[in-house]
Design an enzyme around this catalytic site. Structure first.
Site, mmCIF file in Angstrom:
data_model
loop_
_atom_site.group_PDB
_atom_site.id
_atom_site.type_symbol
_atom_site.label_atom_id
_atom_site.label_comp_id
_atom_site.label_asym_id
_atom_site.label_seq_id
_atom_site.Cartn_x
_atom_site.Cartn_y
_atom_site.Cartn_z
ATOM 1 N N LYS A 13 0.830 -1.223 0.000
ATOM 2 C CA LYS A 13 0.000 0.000 0.000
ATOM 3 C C LYS A 13 0.858 1.265 0.000
ATOM 4 O O LYS A 13 0.603 2.185 -0.769
ATOM 5 C CB LYS A 13 -0.923 0.052 1.225
ATOM 6 C CG LYS A 13 -2.002 -0.997 1.258
ATOM 7 C CD LYS A 13 -3.021 -0.718 2.354
ATOM 8 C CE LYS A 13 -2.439 -0.661 3.752
ATOM 9 N NZ LYS A 13 -1.847 -1.934 4.227
ATOM 10 N N ARG A 88 -9.639 0.718 8.898
ATOM 11 C CA ARG A 88 -9.153 -0.615 9.235
ATOM 12 C C ARG A 88 -10.236 -1.471 9.889
ATOM 13 O O ARG A 88 -9.983 -2.640 10.203
ATOM 14 C CB ARG A 88 -7.974 -0.482 10.196
ATOM 15 C CG ARG A 88 -6.631 -0.294 9.444
ATOM 16 C CD ARG A 88 -5.733 -1.242 10.018
ATOM 17 N NE ARG A 88 -4.355 -1.459 9.824
ATOM 18 C CZ ARG A 88 -3.379 -0.725 9.346
ATOM 19 N NH1 ARG A 88 -3.570 0.445 8.884
ATOM 20 N NH2 ARG A 88 -2.166 -1.179 9.312
ATOM 21 N N ARG A 127 11.473 -6.235 4.709
ATOM 22 C CA ARG A 127 11.324 -4.862 5.231
ATOM 23 C C ARG A 127 11.855 -4.772 6.672
ATOM 24 O O ARG A 127 12.467 -3.776 7.057
ATOM 25 C CB ARG A 127 9.843 -4.443 5.171
ATOM 26 C CG ARG A 127 9.606 -2.989 5.532
ATOM 27 C CD ARG A 127 8.224 -2.520 5.156
ATOM 28 N NE ARG A 127 7.188 -3.091 6.015
ATOM 29 C CZ ARG A 127 5.888 -2.849 5.865
ATOM 30 N NH1 ARG A 127 5.452 -2.077 4.891
ATOM 31 N NH2 ARG A 127 4.998 -3.391 6.668
ATOM 32 N N ARG A 133 11.451 -1.983 11.378
ATOM 33 C CA ARG A 133 10.174 -1.662 12.030
ATOM 34 C C ARG A 133 9.822 -2.772 12.995
ATOM 35 O O ARG A 133 9.670 -3.929 12.586
ATOM 36 C CB ARG A 133 9.084 -1.553 10.956
ATOM 37 C CG ARG A 133 8.555 -0.153 10.780
ATOM 38 C CD ARG A 133 7.524 -0.121 9.691
ATOM 39 N NE ARG A 133 6.261 -0.699 10.099
ATOM 40 C CZ ARG A 133 5.160 -0.621 9.356
ATOM 41 N NH1 ARG A 133 5.191 -0.014 8.197
ATOM 42 N NH2 ARG A 133 4.042 -1.155 9.782
ATOM 43 N N ARG A 144 -0.784 -9.243 12.965
ATOM 44 C CA ARG A 144 -1.371 -8.175 12.140
ATOM 45 C C ARG A 144 -2.235 -8.767 11.026
ATOM 46 O O ARG A 144 -3.261 -8.203 10.663
ATOM 47 C CB ARG A 144 -0.254 -7.285 11.563
ATOM 48 C CG ARG A 144 0.397 -6.425 12.643
ATOM 49 C CD ARG A 144 1.708 -5.822 12.188
ATOM 50 N NE ARG A 144 1.542 -4.830 11.152
ATOM 51 C CZ ARG A 144 2.498 -4.486 10.283
ATOM 52 N NH1 ARG A 144 3.677 -5.073 10.328
ATOM 53 N NH2 ARG A 144 2.267 -3.562 9.394
HETATM 54 P P1 AMP Z 1 0.651 0.516 8.847
HETATM 55 O O1 AMP Z 1 1.880 1.321 8.637
HETATM 56 O O2 AMP Z 1 -0.528 1.033 8.062
HETATM 57 O O3 AMP Z 1 0.857 -0.970 8.653
HETATM 58 O O4 AMP Z 1 0.236 0.701 10.384
HETATM 59 C C1 AMP Z 1 1.112 0.316 11.431
HETATM 60 C C2 AMP Z 1 0.320 0.180 12.716
HETATM 61 O O5 AMP Z 1 -0.273 1.442 13.046
HETATM 62 C C3 AMP Z 1 -0.851 -0.796 12.677
HETATM 63 O O6 AMP Z 1 -0.463 -2.145 12.902
HETATM 64 C C4 AMP Z 1 -1.732 -0.257 13.797
HETATM 65 O O7 AMP Z 1 -1.219 -0.587 15.066
HETATM 66 C C5 AMP Z 1 -1.569 1.253 13.609
HETATM 67 N N1 AMP Z 1 -2.569 1.803 12.667
HETATM 68 C C6 AMP Z 1 -2.359 2.360 11.441
HETATM 69 N N2 AMP Z 1 -3.515 2.748 10.883
HETATM 70 C C7 AMP Z 1 -4.491 2.431 11.781
HETATM 71 C C8 AMP Z 1 -5.899 2.556 11.791
HETATM 72 N N3 AMP Z 1 -6.565 3.069 10.759
HETATM 73 N N4 AMP Z 1 -6.565 2.122 12.894
HETATM 74 C C9 AMP Z 1 -5.918 1.604 13.948
HETATM 75 N N5 AMP Z 1 -4.600 1.422 14.001
HETATM 76 C C10 AMP Z 1 -3.879 1.833 12.925
#
Ligand code: AMP
Length: 193
Positions: A13, A88, A127, A133, A144
Site C-alpha cells: 500500500k 481498518r 522490510r 520496524r 497483524r
Molecule cells: P501501517 O503502517 O498502516 O501498517 O500501520 C502500522 C500500525 O499502526 C498498525 O499495525 C496499527 O497498530 C496502527 N494503525 C495504522 N492505521 C491504523 C488505523 N486506521 N486504525 C488503527 N490502528 C492503525
C-alpha cells in the site's frame, strides 16, 4: 480524486500510494506514518499508541480519527488524497463516511491490493531487515494478518456494496502493479451505485 487503498500489512500500500501520489498529484495520507510520527514526537496520542502498535493491534478508533481529521484539514489534501491504512474496521469506515460528507469530499474509488499471505510474510521479513520496524517481526506480522482478516477484510465488502471497490492483483513488479491500479481507476463506474 479521493481514493482509499486497502490491503493487508505488507501488501505494498505505501509503495503504491506513493506512486499514485506522483501520477495523480494528490496527497498521500498514511495513518501508520502519522502514528509513527506521533510516537517519535512523544505526543499524548503517540504515547498511548506505541505499545498497541508494537503488539500488532489496532490503535483506538478515537485516536486515529482525530489524527486523520487534523491531516484532512491541511490544504494539500483539498485537491484529492489517497488514504493508506484507513479505514481498518467497519466503525472507521462509517466514521470516514460521516467525516467526508461533513467536509464535502466523498470518496471516488476504493482499490484493494490482493497479495497471498506467503508473499506478505516474505516481503515483511525483507522490510524488517531493511527498515527495522518493530511490528514487522514475523510473529507480530502474523498477529497483524489475523487482525486484518477479522477486522479489516469486511471493509472491502462495505465498499463493494456501495459500488466503489476495485480489486487488483498485488503480486508482480512495482511498475506493473501501479499500472493495474491506474487501469482500475479508469474502468471504475462513473457514478457509484
Ligand atoms: P501501517 O503502517 O498502516 O501498517 O500501520 C502500522 C500500525 O499502526 C498498525 O499495525 C496499527 O497498530 C496502527 N494503525 C495504522 N492505521 C491504523 C488505523 N486506521 N486504525 C488503527 N490502528 C492503525
Amino acid at each position: 480524486m479521493r481514493i482509499v487503498l486497502l490491503g493487508a500489512p505488507g501488501s505494498g500500500k505505501g509503495t503504491q500510494a506513493a506512486r499514485l501520489k506522483a501520477e495523480l498529484g494528490i496527497a498521500h495520507i498514511s495513518t501508520g506514518d502519522l502514528l509513527r510520527a506521533a510516537v517519535k514526537a512523544g505526543t499524548p496520542s503517540g504515547l498511548r499508541a506505541k505499545a498497541v502498535m508494537e503488539a500488532g493491534q489496532l490503535v483506538s478508533d478515537e485516536i486515529v480519527l482525530a489524527i486523520l481529521e487534523e491531516r484532512l484539514a491541511q490544504p494539500d489534501t483539498h485537491g484529492g488524497f489517497i488514504l493508506d491504512g484507513y479505514p481498518r474496521n467497519l466503525a472507521q469506515a462509517d466514521a470516514l463516511d460521516r467525516l467526508l460528507k461533513r467536509i464535502g469530499q466523498p470518496l471516488d474509488a476504493v482499490l484493494k491490493l490482493n497479495v497471498p499471505d506467503a508473499d506478505i510474510l516474505k516481503r515483511t521479513e525483507i522490510r524488517f531487515k531493511a527498515e527495522g520496524r518493530a511490528d514487522d517481526n514475523p510473529e507480530t506480522v502474523r498477529r497483524r494478518l489475523e487482525v486484518y482478516a477479522q477486522q479489516t477484510a469486511p471493509v472491502a465488502d462495505y465498499y463493494a456494496q456501495r459500488g466503489l471497490l476495485g480489486e487488483v492483483n498485488g503480486v508482480g513488479a512495482i511498475d506493473e502493479i501501479a499500472a493495474r491500479l491506474l487501469a482500475a481507476l479508469d474502468t471504475r463506474p462513473a457514478t457509484p451505485a
